[in-house]
Motif scaffolding. Sequence first.
Motif, short mmCIF file in Angstrom:
data_model
loop_
_atom_site.label_atom_id
_atom_site.label_comp_id
_atom_site.label_asym_id
_atom_site.label_seq_id
_atom_site.Cartn_x
_atom_site.Cartn_y
_atom_site.Cartn_z
N ILE A 66 0.84 -1.21 0.00
CA ILE A 66 0.00 0.00 0.00
C ILE A 66 0.87 1.26 0.00
O ILE A 66 0.61 2.21 -0.74
N LEU A 67 1.92 1.25 0.81
CA LEU A 67 2.83 2.40 0.86
C LEU A 67 3.53 2.61 -0.47
O LEU A 67 3.72 3.75 -0.92
N ALA A 68 3.90 1.53 -1.12
CA ALA A 68 4.57 1.64 -2.42
C ALA A 68 3.64 2.29 -3.44
O ALA A 68 4.08 3.14 -4.23
N ARG A 69 2.38 1.90 -3.43
CA ARG A 69 1.42 2.51 -4.36
C ARG A 69 1.24 3.99 -4.06
O ARG A 69 1.20 4.82 -4.97
N LYS A 70 1.15 4.32 -2.78
CA LYS A 70 0.94 5.73 -2.41
C LYS A 70 2.12 6.61 -2.78
O LYS A 70 1.95 7.78 -3.13
N THR A 71 3.32 6.05 -2.69
CA THR A 71 4.53 6.83 -2.99
C THR A 71 5.03 6.61 -4.42
O THR A 71 6.08 7.14 -4.80
N THR B 213 6.34 4.00 -5.77
CA THR B 213 7.63 3.34 -5.71
C THR B 213 7.54 1.93 -6.28
O THR B 213 6.73 1.13 -5.80
N PRO B 214 8.34 1.58 -7.29
CA PRO B 214 8.35 0.20 -7.77
C PRO B 214 8.73 -0.75 -6.63
O PRO B 214 9.77 -0.57 -6.00
#
Length: 206
Positions: free
Chosen positions: A98-103, A105-106
Amino acid sequence: MNDALRILQRAAPVMPVAHFHSLEHAQACAELFAEAKVPTVEVTLRHPQAWQMVKIFKDTMPLAKIGVGTVVNRRQMLRAADEADFVISPGFSAELSILARKTLTPYIPGIATATELMAAMKEEHSVFKCFPAAAVGGVALLKALSAPFPDVTFCPTGGISLANYQAYLALESVACVGGSWIVPSEEELQKDRDSFLAMLKDLYKS
């Protein structure tokens, strides 16, 4: 094509999984990799000065993609989103996804079983690190997983060596492998840097 898949395709055939013993060791390897035109590096968070090592690689290899590996918690993910080009985990975490999607970030999560793969696919992942690859079944496991999951792509890591990496790369589902065997120690750099440079140039020749 998603960003995580582009990272693995760019890294082929081998993504260095880099654990360094000192900042000096990291700097020497960054200079070696830059000279060899290594396209992608995973710097693991296994050293107290790992974030400084990430910066060394970003500064020394501006044309390469520098990722952070061994990311296992929210704090590490948020920092990696600011300081690196991609993130790799040894396992799968929905929170990190979830954090990767929000930021934006691959993120390449790790899996070792079909159950973990299904949990990660539920969060719309299709690109994975298989870890520890050799210990959980190696080439045979990846072949088995590819049948029920034909649309996933792997970067197997753990137990990969010069002796067996080509067997993994022969699998259609494997975009690249992760390996620490192409990261020279400080002693190897001092004794035989030229041989490592030649090996790397041969490995990444287009």
